[in-house]
Design a protein around this motif. Sequence first.
Motif, PDB file in Angstrom:
ATOM      1  N   THR A  22       0.787  -1.126   0.184  1.00 28.09           N
ATOM      2  CA  THR A  22       0.006  -0.008   0.010  1.00 28.09           C
ATOM      3  C   THR A  22       0.748   1.084   0.013  1.00 28.09           C
ATOM      4  O   THR A  22       1.978   1.157   0.496  1.00 28.09           O
ATOM      5  CB  THR A  22      -0.905  -0.102   1.253  1.00 28.09           C
ATOM      6  N   CYS A  23       0.447   2.323  -0.473  1.00 23.11           N
ATOM      7  CA  CYS A  23       1.204   3.492  -0.562  1.00 23.11           C
ATOM      8  C   CYS A  23       0.747   4.243   0.857  1.00 23.11           C
ATOM      9  O   CYS A  23      -0.564   4.295   1.213  1.00 23.11           O
ATOM     10  CB  CYS A  23       0.693   4.448  -1.789  1.00 23.11           C
ATOM     11  N   PRO A  24       1.588   5.160   1.366  1.00 15.08           N
ATOM     12  CA  PRO A  24       1.357   5.884   2.409  1.00 15.08           C
ATOM     13  C   PRO A  24       0.586   7.343   2.049  1.00 15.08           C
ATOM     14  O   PRO A  24       0.182   7.611   1.017  1.00 15.08           O
ATOM     15  CB  PRO A  24       2.557   6.239   3.120  1.00 15.08           C
ATOM     16  N   ARG A  25       0.142   7.913   3.157  1.00 14.41           N
ATOM     17  CA  ARG A  25      -0.190   9.238   3.063  1.00 14.41           C
ATOM     18  C   ARG A  25       0.496  10.129   2.057  1.00 14.41           C
ATOM     19  O   ARG A  25       1.925  10.191   2.334  1.00 14.41           O
ATOM     20  CB  ARG A  25      -0.742   9.924   4.406  1.00 14.41           C
ATOM     21  N   THR A  39      -4.842   7.797   4.671  1.00 15.20           N
ATOM     22  CA  THR A  39      -3.626   7.385   5.334  1.00 15.20           C
ATOM     23  C   THR A  39      -2.967   6.379   4.498  1.00 15.20           C
ATOM     24  O   THR A  39      -1.738   6.081   4.659  1.00 15.20           O
ATOM     25  CB  THR A  39      -3.731   7.117   6.704  1.00 15.20           C
ATOM     26  N   SER A  40      -3.555   5.773   3.602  1.00 17.72           N
ATOM     27  CA  SER A  40      -2.926   4.636   2.824  1.00 17.72           C
ATOM     28  C   SER A  40      -3.842   4.350   1.598  1.00 17.72           C
ATOM     29  O   SER A  40      -5.153   4.606   1.659  1.00 17.72           O
ATOM     30  CB  SER A  40      -2.720   3.262   3.772  1.00 17.72           C
ATOM     31  N   CYS A  66      -1.164   4.899  -7.100  1.00 17.76           N
ATOM     32  CA  CYS A  66      -0.185   4.087  -6.452  1.00 17.76           C
ATOM     33  C   CYS A  66       0.259   2.704  -7.060  1.00 17.76           C
ATOM     34  O   CYS A  66      -0.395   2.031  -7.415  1.00 17.76           O
ATOM     35  CB  CYS A  66      -1.332   3.563  -5.145  1.00 17.76           C
ATOM     36  N   GLY A  70       4.552   0.565  -3.761  1.00 15.72           N
ATOM     37  CA  GLY A  70       4.080   1.313  -2.595  1.00 15.72           C
ATOM     38  C   GLY A  70       4.719   2.445  -2.423  1.00 15.72           C
ATOM     39  O   GLY A  70       4.671   3.302  -1.248  1.00 15.72           O
TER      40      GLY A  70
END
Length: 345
Positions: A22-25, A39-40, A66, A70
């Motif tokens: 997952t990608c962060p904020r 946030t993700s 995204c 990630g």
Amino acid sequence: MISPALILFSSFLCHLAFAGRTCPRPDDLPFATVTPLKTSYEPGEQIVYVCKPGYVSRGDMRRFTCPFSGVWPVNTLKCTPRVCPFAGILENGAVRYVSFTYPNTITFSCNSGFYLNGTKSAQCTEEGKWSPDLPVCAPVTCPPPPTPKFAVLDAYEPLAGNSSVYGKQAVFKCLPPYVMFGNDTVTCTAHGNWTELPECREVKCPFPVRPDNGFVNYPAKTALHYKDKATYGCHDTYVLDGPEEVECNQFGNWSAQPSCKASCTISVKKATVIFEGERVKIQEKFKNGMLHGQKVSFFCKNKEKKCSYTEDAQCLDGTFEIPTCFKEHSSLAFWKTDAWDMKPC
Ligand SMILES: *[C@@H]1O[C@H](CO)[C@@H](O)[C@H](O)[C@H]1NC(C)=O
Ligand SMILES: *[C@@H]1O[C@H](CO)[C@@H](O)[C@H](O)[C@H]1NC(C)=O
Ligand SMILES: *[C@@H]1O[C@H](CO)[C@@H](O)[C@H](O)[C@H]1NC(C)=O
Ligand SMILES: *[C@@H]1O[C@H](CO)[C@@H](O)[C@H](O)[C@H]1NC(C)=O
Ligand SMILES: *[C@@H]1O[C@H](CO)[C@@H](O)[C@H](O)[C@H]1NC(C)=O
């Protein structure tokens, strides 16, 4: 036999392999907004960076997806504030500013004699325009000046609508025989009123008094006013002390008060004197008397040094005093030398 732990582990690996991380904020970018902001993000999810209102960038927006790794791609979007048109100059006034960019405010002031037609400040808007519109400094105007009593406007150039702008002048003149007190010129001030108006007052002079041994002529009127004139003269053998013509001045006084002064009879029988730079025989030059104010120099002897010096004598209203050093010889004493024949000391 496949252990449940292995199943769990392999499903985790599968997850990594097919769904990725997952990608962060996403990072905050100055003056930009991100939608949607979370946030993700799952790989494949999209976000959009857009400049906030009042800010612009080349390309305006950035869309990112995204990735499986990630890690968000590098964002080169740069939002900068909008720039409003140049407003650094205000004719007959001044502009205070830090910058002409959104969302700054600039303020205005006008020079003395000018007023702000418009607002004191303006803001650079999201659209890159000044709001409200820029003001102008308009000159303060004065209404036509009131005319003092007994005066007329001598010089006045009003604008259309009869008003005058700051700094313009008007000049008044008093109608005769009124006299001006104060300044004849009034000026339109920065307050929109005129400087202090002059006053026209009637000025009378007393009737002139006839001088002893003389006369005075003046207009046959019930009262004598400012600028009226009177002329003086004296009877025979008298001399006018003062000007022949006098004028009633603004203080209600005559410019002078001449009088008649008596001439002098000369008691000396024989003497050479200096009169107006020349040697003259006093008994011949002044046989009809000496006029008031006339002056001669007598010669006197310095016995020790056997030389001569001079001393002055003047006719003052009938009195003529001969210098005491002057000695008149008897006409019989022919052997004596006269002082005026001796060498000067
Ligand atoms: C003041 O501004 C208004 C509106 O801009 C304009 O109509 C008017 O003529 C201006 N007056 C002067 C004296 O400049
Ligand atoms: C200007 O003043 C004159 C004389 O006082 C008057 O007749 C005229 O109507 C005035 N004009 C205006 C536009 O007020
Ligand atoms: C009258 O006022 C004008 C301008 O206001 C000034 O220049 C001038 O010196 C004044 N005259 C006198 C006599 O005070
Ligand atoms: C003009 O107006 C100003 C401000 O209102 C005032 O202080 C001043 O006394 C006025 N001048 C005259 C001559 O009336
Ligand atoms: C008029 O003149 C006299 C003398 O010349 C003086 O004493 C007097 O103060 C003057 N009066 C005025 C009103 O100026």
